[in-house]
Design an enzyme around this catalytic site. Structure first.
Site, PDB file in Angstrom:
ATOM      1  N   CYS C 127     -11.244  54.550  36.369  1.00 28.27           N
ATOM      2  CA  CYS C 127     -10.341  53.248  35.832  1.00 28.27           C
ATOM      3  C   CYS C 127     -11.072  52.760  35.021  1.00 28.27           C
ATOM      4  CB  CYS C 127     -10.155  52.100  37.022  1.00 28.27           C
ATOM      5  SG  CYS C 127      -9.399  53.046  38.517  1.00 28.27           S
ATOM      6  N   HIS C 255     -12.683  43.017  34.707  1.00 35.92           N
ATOM      7  CA  HIS C 255     -12.112  44.090  35.421  1.00 35.92           C
ATOM      8  C   HIS C 255     -11.447  43.452  36.369  1.00 35.92           C
ATOM      9  CE1 HIS C 255     -11.552  48.258  36.579  1.00 35.92           C
ATOM     10  NE2 HIS C 255     -11.996  48.062  37.854  1.00 35.92           N
ATOM     11  N   HIS C 290      -3.251  46.699  38.585  1.00 36.87           N
ATOM     12  CA  HIS C 290      -4.173  47.478  38.306  1.00 36.87           C
ATOM     13  C   HIS C 290      -3.582  48.702  37.465  1.00 36.87           C
ATOM     14  CE1 HIS C 290      -7.948  49.715  37.801  1.00 36.87           C
ATOM     15  NE2 HIS C 290      -8.408  49.528  39.114  1.00 36.87           N
TER      16      HIS C 290
END
Lengths: 254, 86, 361
Positions: C127, C255, C290
């Protein structure tokens, strides 16, 4: 501003014919059919419970790093990173995970290995290597391009040392999968190199660039074996690389 | 119950791929999590999958989960009590 | 005047639409999250308003039209377009001709964009892929190896990804609530992002990629280090690379996935980095989900737009502070004055990556 050349400070390889380090060569035991059968005790002295949990790619990558670091100087964790090149990413793990989904019992452990970067995780965790990571996932010359990426990280000043792993690993049942898009798997193998600023190593540089098809192209492991041979015999000079779709030059020595 | 305990030990080893461990190495009353087997959170989840797949047993919530994983004996007892009968 | 890495062109598509629509929607507090089930899994999810963007060729052609690159193309993603693998294993007719191999996907993108790229490479570091691709691009540009680097990322909602995160118990049934006291997991999303970076003298109003850095937690296969140490070091490496001190950062694009562990860890990292003077922070994952490896690039582009406005959008999904440290996360927009943003990403395998962007005066 000129940078001092990056050096190769160590190497190790898991090859079809056995394990190879600067200390020498040891063949596989009779019951080991392939590199994928490497046992924890052959690369690590102390028990390591995670070893068996690793998928084939992650296990070979970890085993090669263990073999490399067995006789390496201690590393500065925060300033040491890891680069890995692998031909098909985490394809075998991806297929196994999807099979577990279709089978009705998705596996959390396999899912955590369905990223190429998982081949770095165990090395980083075990040796506490906290530097930058690079992952190269391409069917040809992935290890050489990873070596190039690792050298670049050190030259950029972001790390003082890098472990560069060149990996070919695919589970036997996937060797003929149509998902390989026509690429032909070589036998499983893993090379690991320790790159750093020295002293005591062999200065080296590498540049790789994409090229069209060449008649005399060789699989990447031919060049990696040649690199290892020269490191063993302390021979310097240039190795010209013609791998499928890639030209390159590896220079050992000043 | 002893037979089931041995069976569960084997399943823990195979489902978690603990290749360095033999069933005799596992103390049935020692903690599973945080004990000598080095199990992490993903291993716990993997054991839940094993229980469902091999015994038809589900663990309804985290609190039950905590008691189930206190030892192999606790896990075997839970399986014994809740397993799907054919 | 020295040459710097400039964010020359960019475009994206997210669960809230094209980038301009996404920005407006974020500032209005909108959430692109829908109630589940998602591929049979009982969780909220964030999907493209136009499903055609799940196709690699379509997304590349829509976002990269007019691409002029002569340098490298970096295809950044966690899994990219994984349909062929799913179909093949499930024994279904193939719904796509796009290979699951990332290098083949990079090649496919290069073909669609039509420019004469010097090379195409996939960057797959979980990610954090987009941010690591930006870091690699900066190395190539500042080394003199390239005049421009094109970045393209795509990560989609798929049975593969959603089922996998569900198996890890990582998903929120209701929707991600970054940094909130009741947060209970992440929301899977999808996005496509495109950017061209060049190296030249900056002109007023340019967005400069001032620095980048990355690190590994060296802690656990998927969980972040509980101390936030790895993320802090990646941020410090980026600040050092940008030659700025923490005081010179105007805002932070976190994040902020909405899992218990990530947000707690990230808060520790921010506190360790900034001390008592943490600048305004935002997470967009409560609005967009996400969006994985490509999302790491999307969120840098969103940060660039925030930089131009000198404002962060609300952190959708956040209401009550749920971390130990006092982090300036807000359910309202936040203004800031120093023209720089620190962008943070983290991924499986312990990888952390940070990028500092600055607006040229």
């Amino acid at each position: 501003m000129s940078h001092p050349p990056v050096q190769i400070l160590g190497f190790a390889a898991l090859l079809p014919e056995g394990m190879l380090t600067a200390a020498g060569h040891s063949p596989w035991e009779a019951d080991q059919q392939s590199v994928a059968d490497v046992r924890r005790g052959q690369v690590l002295d102390k028990p390591h419970l995670n070893f068996g949990k690793l998928t084939v790619s992650d296990r070979l990558s970890f085993a090669a790093a263990c073999l490399l670091l067995r006789s390496a100087p201690s590393l500065d964790g925060p300033r040491t990173g890891i680069a890995i090149g692998m031909p098909w990413g985490s394809l075998s793990a991806d297929i196994r995970f999807m099979e577990s989904v279709v089978g009705g019992f998705p596996s959390p452990a396999i899912f955590s290995a369905t990223l190429p970067s998982s081949a770095i995780a165990e090395i980083a965790i075990y040796y506490k290597l906290q530097g930058p990571n690079r992952v190269v996932s391409q069917p040809y010359a992935s290890g050489l391009v990873a070596l190039e990426a690792a050298e670049r990280v050190i030259r950029s000043g972001k790390a003082d040392a890098m472990i560069a792993v060149a990996l070919t690993a695919i589970e036997p049942q996937d060797r003929t999968s149509p998902l390989l898009a026509g690429t032909t798997p070589r036998p499983d193998a893993a090379f690991a190199f320790l790159l750093g600023k020295g002293p005591g190593g062999t200065p080296f540089s590498i540049t790789m660039q994409p090229a069209g098809h060449a008649e005399n192209s060789q699989p990447e492991d031919v060049y990696l074996r040649s690199l290892v041979e020269r490191l063993q015999s302390r021979r310097t000079g240039a190795i010209a690389v013609t791998a499928r779709g890639w030209f390159g030059k590896l220079v050992l020595g000043e | 119950m002893d037979e089931l305990i041995e069976e569960i030990k084997g399943k823990v080893i195979t489902s978690l791929k603990l290749t360095d461990i033999k069933p005799a190495d596992i103390d049935p009353d020692a903690p599973l999590i945080g004990g000598g087997l080095g199990l992490d959170s993903i291993d716990t989840l993997e054991l839940l999958v094993m229980m469902e797949k091999d015994y038809g047993v589900t663990v309804p919530d985290v609190n039950v989960g905590r008691t189930v994983f206190t030892s192999v004996r606790a896990l075997a007892t839970y399986v014994q009590e809740h397993r799907a009968r054919d | 005047m020295p040459s710097q890495v400039i964010l020359e062109h960019y475009a994206a598509f997210s669960p809230l639409g094209a980038l301009p629509q996404t920005i407006d929607a974020l500032f209005s507090g909108a959430r692109g999250i829908a109630a589940g089930p998602c591929f049979g899994v009982p969780v909220a999810f964030a999907a493209f308003p136009d499903e055609r963007f799940r196709d690699l060729r379509f997304a590349a052609s829509r976002l990269g039209a007019g691409a002029q690159g002569s340098g490298p193309l970096l295809f950044c993603c966690a899994k990219g377009d994984i349909r062929m693998l799913e179909d093949h294993v499930a024994g279904r007719p193939l719904s796509t001709t796009v290979s699951p191999l990332l290098d083949e996907q990079a090649r496919c993108v290069a073909e669609v964009l039509g420019a004469g790229f010097s090379r195409q490479t996939s960057v797959s570091t979980a990610c954090a892929s987009g941010a690591v691709a930006v870091e690699m691009a900066c190395e190539m540009l500042l080394d003199g190896d390239a005049q421009n680097v094109t970045l393209f990322g795509l990560d989609t909602l798929s049975q593969f990804v959603v089922t996998g995160f569900h198996a890890l118990n990582a998903l929120s049934p209701q929707g991600a609530r970054p940094f909130d006291a009741t947060r209970d997991g992440l929301t899977p999303g999808e996005c496509a992002a495109f950017a061209v970076l060049t190296v030249r003298e900056a002109r007023p109003g340019d967005i400069i990629i001032a620095g980048a850095g990355s690190s590994n937690d060296a802690n656990h296969r998927t969980g972040p280090s509980r101390t936030g140490d790895g993320l802090r070091r990646a941020a410090e490496a980026a600040l050092q690379d940008a030659r700025v001190s923490p005081e010179e950062i105007g805002a932070v694009k976190c994040h902020g996935t909405g899992t218990a562990y990530n947000d707690a860890m990230e808060a520790k990292a921010l506190a360790a980095l900034f001390g008592s003077r943490i600048p305004p922070c935002v997470s967009v994952k409560g609005a967009l989900g996400h969006t994985s490896g490509a999302g790491s690039l999307l969120e840098i582009l969103i940060a660039a737009e925030c930089l131009r406005r000198r404002a962060l959008p609300p952190t959708a999904g956040f209401q009550i502070p749920g971390v130990e440290e006092a982090i300036p996360i807000s359910a309202q927009p936040q203004g800031f004055s120093t023209p720089s943003i620190l962008c943070l990403s983290a991924g499986f395998g312990g990888i952390n990556a940070a990028v500092v962007i600055r607006e040229a005066a």
